[in-house]
Write a protein that holds these residues in place. Structure first.
Motif, PDB file in Angstrom:
ATOM      1  N   LEU A 298     -13.323 -10.306   6.289  1.00 39.02           N
ATOM      2  CA  LEU A 298     -12.413 -10.407   5.263  1.00 39.02           C
ATOM      3  C   LEU A 298     -12.445  -9.219   4.660  1.00 39.02           C
ATOM      4  O   LEU A 298     -11.440  -8.461   3.871  1.00 39.02           O
ATOM      5  CB  LEU A 298     -12.588 -11.601   4.629  1.00 39.02           C
ATOM      6  CG  LEU A 298     -11.706 -12.952   5.099  1.00 39.02           C
ATOM      7  CD1 LEU A 298     -11.861 -14.111   4.053  1.00 39.02           C
ATOM      8  CD2 LEU A 298     -10.427 -12.813   4.898  1.00 39.02           C
ATOM      9  N   TYR A 299     -13.650  -8.648   3.854  1.00 41.53           N
ATOM     10  CA  TYR A 299     -13.818  -7.740   3.085  1.00 41.53           C
ATOM     11  C   TYR A 299     -13.245  -6.222   3.961  1.00 41.53           C
ATOM     12  O   TYR A 299     -12.550  -5.576   3.109  1.00 41.53           O
ATOM     13  CB  TYR A 299     -15.446  -7.592   3.083  1.00 41.53           C
ATOM     14  CG  TYR A 299     -15.673  -6.452   1.982  1.00 41.53           C
ATOM     15  CD1 TYR A 299     -15.895  -6.369   0.610  1.00 41.53           C
ATOM     16  CD2 TYR A 299     -16.192  -5.169   2.412  1.00 41.53           C
ATOM     17  CE1 TYR A 299     -16.084  -5.584  -0.145  1.00 41.53           C
ATOM     18  CE2 TYR A 299     -16.377  -3.918   1.575  1.00 41.53           C
ATOM     19  CZ  TYR A 299     -16.279  -4.356   0.128  1.00 41.53           C
ATOM     20  OH  TYR A 299     -16.697  -3.222  -0.424  1.00 41.53           O
ATOM     21  N   GLY A 300     -13.378  -6.264   5.096  1.00 37.97           N
ATOM     22  CA  GLY A 300     -12.883  -5.006   5.948  1.00 37.97           C
ATOM     23  C   GLY A 300     -11.448  -4.952   5.899  1.00 37.97           C
ATOM     24  O   GLY A 300     -10.583  -3.895   5.960  1.00 37.97           O
ATOM     25  N   LEU A 301     -10.708  -5.948   5.600  1.00 41.00           N
ATOM     26  CA  LEU A 301      -9.348  -6.026   5.727  1.00 41.00           C
ATOM     27  C   LEU A 301      -8.586  -5.863   4.111  1.00 41.00           C
ATOM     28  O   LEU A 301      -7.413  -5.643   4.126  1.00 41.00           O
ATOM     29  CB  LEU A 301      -8.654  -7.490   5.869  1.00 41.00           C
ATOM     30  CG  LEU A 301      -9.171  -7.960   7.514  1.00 41.00           C
ATOM     31  CD1 LEU A 301      -8.625  -9.486   7.799  1.00 41.00           C
ATOM     32  CD2 LEU A 301      -8.518  -6.965   8.437  1.00 41.00           C
ATOM     33  N   CYS A 302      -9.395  -5.658   3.244  1.00 40.09           N
ATOM     34  CA  CYS A 302      -9.078  -5.647   1.930  1.00 40.09           C
ATOM     35  C   CYS A 302      -8.529  -4.103   1.570  1.00 40.09           C
ATOM     36  O   CYS A 302      -9.218  -3.152   1.986  1.00 40.09           O
ATOM     37  CB  CYS A 302      -9.991  -6.127   0.793  1.00 40.09           C
ATOM     38  SG  CYS A 302     -10.124  -7.884   1.079  1.00 40.09           S
ATOM     39  N   MET A 308     -12.945  -3.131  -4.772  1.00 40.78           N
ATOM     40  CA  MET A 308     -13.705  -3.206  -6.203  1.00 40.78           C
ATOM     41  C   MET A 308     -14.064  -4.582  -6.876  1.00 40.78           C
ATOM     42  O   MET A 308     -15.209  -4.904  -7.563  1.00 40.78           O
ATOM     43  CB  MET A 308     -12.877  -2.127  -6.871  1.00 40.78           C
ATOM     44  CG  MET A 308     -13.534  -1.909  -8.408  1.00 40.78           C
ATOM     45  SD  MET A 308     -12.057  -1.140  -9.512  1.00 40.78           S
ATOM     46  CE  MET A 308     -11.282  -2.775  -9.970  1.00 40.78           C
ATOM     47  N   TRP A 309     -12.935  -5.185  -6.857  1.00 38.74           N
ATOM     48  CA  TRP A 309     -13.189  -6.598  -7.576  1.00 38.74           C
ATOM     49  C   TRP A 309     -14.106  -7.410  -6.726  1.00 38.74           C
ATOM     50  O   TRP A 309     -15.007  -8.293  -7.476  1.00 38.74           O
ATOM     51  CB  TRP A 309     -11.845  -7.279  -7.464  1.00 38.74           C
ATOM     52  CG  TRP A 309     -10.919  -7.016  -8.581  1.00 38.74           C
ATOM     53  CD1 TRP A 309      -9.589  -6.358  -8.236  1.00 38.74           C
ATOM     54  CD2 TRP A 309     -10.991  -6.888  -9.950  1.00 38.74           C
ATOM     55  NE1 TRP A 309      -9.153  -6.255  -9.706  1.00 38.74           N
ATOM     56  CE2 TRP A 309     -10.052  -6.373 -10.542  1.00 38.74           C
ATOM     57  CE3 TRP A 309     -11.977  -7.420 -10.869  1.00 38.74           C
ATOM     58  CZ2 TRP A 309      -9.851  -6.229 -12.054  1.00 38.74           C
ATOM     59  CZ3 TRP A 309     -11.916  -7.252 -12.525  1.00 38.74           C
ATOM     60  CH2 TRP A 309     -10.957  -6.698 -12.738  1.00 38.74           C
ATOM     61  N   LEU A 310     -14.238  -7.258  -5.489  1.00 35.91           N
ATOM     62  CA  LEU A 310     -15.037  -8.021  -4.491  1.00 35.91           C
ATOM     63  C   LEU A 310     -16.511  -7.474  -4.822  1.00 35.91           C
ATOM     64  O   LEU A 310     -17.685  -8.265  -4.851  1.00 35.91           O
ATOM     65  CB  LEU A 310     -14.849  -7.944  -3.124  1.00 35.91           C
ATOM     66  CG  LEU A 310     -13.676  -8.926  -2.726  1.00 35.91           C
ATOM     67  CD1 LEU A 310     -13.164  -8.195  -1.262  1.00 35.91           C
ATOM     68  CD2 LEU A 310     -13.676 -10.258  -2.595  1.00 35.91           C
ATOM     69  N   ASP A 311     -16.617  -6.312  -4.984  1.00 34.29           N
ATOM     70  CA  ASP A 311     -17.950  -5.455  -5.260  1.00 34.29           C
ATOM     71  C   ASP A 311     -18.690  -6.246  -6.859  1.00 34.29           C
ATOM     72  O   ASP A 311     -19.944  -6.415  -7.000  1.00 34.29           O
ATOM     73  CB  ASP A 311     -18.034  -4.032  -5.361  1.00 34.29           C
ATOM     74  CG  ASP A 311     -17.682  -3.644  -3.902  1.00 34.29           C
ATOM     75  OD1 ASP A 311     -17.824  -4.217  -2.937  1.00 34.29           O
ATOM     76  OD2 ASP A 311     -17.139  -2.317  -4.009  1.00 34.29           O
ATOM     77  N   ILE A 312     -17.782  -6.441  -7.464  1.00 29.85           N
ATOM     78  CA  ILE A 312     -18.071  -6.919  -8.819  1.00 29.85           C
ATOM     79  C   ILE A 312     -18.511  -8.441  -8.745  1.00 29.85           C
ATOM     80  O   ILE A 312     -19.726  -8.779  -9.260  1.00 29.85           O
ATOM     81  CB  ILE A 312     -16.900  -6.770  -9.824  1.00 29.85           C
ATOM     82  CG1 ILE A 312     -16.542  -5.421 -10.446  1.00 29.85           C
ATOM     83  CG2 ILE A 312     -17.191  -7.829 -11.023  1.00 29.85           C
ATOM     84  CD1 ILE A 312     -15.460  -5.464 -11.141  1.00 29.85           C
ATOM     85  N   GLU A 313     -17.927  -9.209  -7.982  1.00 28.14           N
ATOM     86  CA  GLU A 313     -18.105 -10.558  -7.652  1.00 28.14           C
ATOM     87  C   GLU A 313     -19.700 -10.466  -6.916  1.00 28.14           C
ATOM     88  O   GLU A 313     -20.383 -11.364  -7.133  1.00 28.14           O
ATOM     89  CB  GLU A 313     -17.072 -11.248  -6.717  1.00 28.14           C
ATOM     90  CG  GLU A 313     -15.830 -11.479  -7.557  1.00 28.14           C
ATOM     91  CD  GLU A 313     -16.237 -12.339  -8.805  1.00 28.14           C
ATOM     92  OE1 GLU A 313     -16.686 -13.291  -8.666  1.00 28.14           O
ATOM     93  OE2 GLU A 313     -15.557 -11.784  -9.809  1.00 28.14           O
ATOM     94  N   LYS A 365      -0.567  -4.942   2.295  1.00 25.01           N
ATOM     95  CA  LYS A 365       0.845  -4.259   2.676  1.00 25.01           C
ATOM     96  C   LYS A 365       1.213  -3.185   1.595  1.00 25.01           C
ATOM     97  O   LYS A 365       1.708  -2.218   1.774  1.00 25.01           O
ATOM     98  CB  LYS A 365       1.617  -5.430   2.657  1.00 25.01           C
ATOM     99  CG  LYS A 365       1.322  -6.497   3.853  1.00 25.01           C
ATOM    100  CD  LYS A 365       1.803  -5.703   5.165  1.00 25.01           C
ATOM    101  CE  LYS A 365       1.704  -6.700   6.344  1.00 25.01           C
ATOM    102  NZ  LYS A 365       2.173  -5.830   7.582  1.00 25.01           N
ATOM    103  N   VAL A 366       0.674  -3.752   0.309  1.00 27.23           N
ATOM    104  CA  VAL A 366       1.230  -2.800  -0.738  1.00 27.23           C
ATOM    105  C   VAL A 366       0.510  -1.355  -0.783  1.00 27.23           C
ATOM    106  O   VAL A 366       0.861  -0.316  -0.962  1.00 27.23           O
ATOM    107  CB  VAL A 366       0.892  -3.472  -2.214  1.00 27.23           C
ATOM    108  CG1 VAL A 366       1.026  -2.629  -3.340  1.00 27.23           C
ATOM    109  CG2 VAL A 366       1.628  -4.557  -2.468  1.00 27.23           C
ATOM    110  N   ALA A 367      -0.913  -1.550  -0.430  1.00 35.01           N
ATOM    111  CA  ALA A 367      -1.662  -0.451  -0.097  1.00 35.01           C
ATOM    112  C   ALA A 367      -1.309   0.391   0.956  1.00 35.01           C
ATOM    113  O   ALA A 367      -1.796   1.588   1.163  1.00 35.01           O
ATOM    114  CB  ALA A 367      -3.196  -0.747  -0.248  1.00 35.01           C
TER     115      ALA A 367
END
Length: 391
Positions: A298-302, A308-313, A365-367
């Motif tokens: 999942l992380y690789g798909l982001c 960045m937000w996941l790294d904070i979590e 998709k936006v990215a």
């Protein structure tokens, strides 16, 4: 000898304030209404403001020599409002203090269009830019408030699932009891709406810290790699159709854990109660799908922004669990220009883990430079509604 005559002195007439291009009188009233509470104006005084401004000519807000003015007497305004003239005087005083009107009356307090005396709105028109900025701040705070309420709701659902499993596996230990006692003292969802933004920020941070603490306790109990952990996002998500079915608990009691966690009364029966079997099986199936993806995949798909937000979590928790993705997804929404109501709709139509996947897909998709998305919010809502029909 010719003496030149003195030239007449031209007086610089003050330019009357007018609304900016594209704004009409009704739009001006809506703007003032949006910021009224921040200016200390209550609903009753705002109704008086609307009544007075309705007595003006709309064209006076855009062009013409005259400043918009209400010539109605206090008694006439009171009659239109269905209140006493004393209340109108109170409202006018409040509107003057807030800088929304200016009163220019005769010595006896009379108002007349012939003498140019009445209630003028130029002072408020001059502040349109200030009001526009204030409205933007209010809307930003409102969205932040909604996002924090959604995150607290996610913490609550996640923590309930963790507590259920902790109680099932460990029983009512002292550590579980401490977590539960703090959990039951959380304010209700309705109470969250009455909190200030600062109060809600503090509570959400405390709720997240408690959820992380419980998650770490459960992780230590399992003592196995995170990728093999079961998702605890949904309190209805289980590996089987087992659900806790006991009477609602008296929260003053201690030592009866299995009936503490329910949100609503459950039927009497054993822990193997089979009601809503199909629904529970469906929820379990979807959660297994999320589980099989694994946090690393999942992380690789982001996108980089989501990572960045996941790294904070990850830093907060020491690892990534699926709740981390839910919270990171909610924090990414405002950066994508997506209203919090889109997340609420997604959770209502699907469930929290599927809603999280939709946000991750929308963000990716936006990215993607090869994909053109005019509105991330519309894209997310469309995906959610289509997924809801399929499910």
């Amino acid at each position: 000898m010719h003496v030149p005559q003195a030239l007449p002195v031209r007086r610089c007439e003050a330019v009357k304030p007018t609304l900016p291009r594209g704004m009409e009188r009704d739009g001006f009233v809506a703007l003032v209404d949006a910021v009224a509470s921040s200016l200390g104006i209550g609903a009753a005084a705002m109704m008086t403001f609307r009544t007075m401004i309705a007595a003006t000519r709309p064209s006076a807000f855009k062009r013409g020599p005259d400043e918009p003015c209400c010539y109605l007497s206090q008694n006439e305004i009171a009659h239109k409002r269905g209140v006493t003239a004393c209340r109108i005087r109170e409202h006018e005083a409040a509107l003057v203090r807030a800088g929304l009107i200016e009163k220019r009356t005769m010595a006896n307090g009379a108002r007349s269009g012939f003498s140019g005396c009445g209630v003028f709105f130029g002072v408020a028109i001059k502040r349109v830019d200030e009001f526009l900025s204030l409205r933007d701040e209010i809307e930003a705070d409102r969205r932040a408030h909604a996002r924090l309420r959604g995150q607290r709701s996610s913490h609550k659902r996640h923590l309930k699932g963790i507590l259920c499993e902790l109680i099932e596996c460990q029983g009512q230990t002292a550590a579980v009891e401490r977590i539960y006692q703090t959990f039951v003292e959380w304010p209700s969802g309705q109470a969250l709406h009455r909190m200030s933004l600062e109060e809600l920020q503090n509570h959400e941070a405390e709720a997240e810290a408690l959820t992380i603490s419980a998650s770490q306790l459960l992780h230590e109990m399992h003592d196995r790699p995170l990728e093999n952990e079961r998702s605890h996002i949904q309190d209805t998500t289980q590996d089987s159709n087992q659900v806790i079915c006991n009477d609602p608990v008296d929260t003053r009691s201690v030592g009866k854990p299995t009936r503490m966690i329910t949100d609503k009364p459950q039927p009497d029966g054993s822990v193997h109660c089979m009601e809503k079997q199909d629904e529970a099986a469906s929820e379990a199936h979807k959660s297994k799908f999320i589980q099989n993806l694994g946090s690393d995949r999942l992380y690789g798909l982001c996108s980089e922004e989501m990572k960045m937000w996941l790294d904070i979590e990850r830093q907060k928790r020491g690892r990534l669990d699926f709740h981390s993705f839910v919270i990171a997804g909610q924090k990414r929404l405002p950066e994508l220009g997506i209203h919090p109501s889109a997340w609420e709709e997604a959770v209502g139509l699907l469930d929290e883990d599927a809603a999280m996947l939709c946000v991750l897909i929308t963000d990716a998709k936006v990215a993607d430079p090869e994909v053109t998305i005019l509105s991330a919010g519309a894209y997310l809502r469309g995906m959610v509604r289509l997924s809801g029909l399929v499910l």
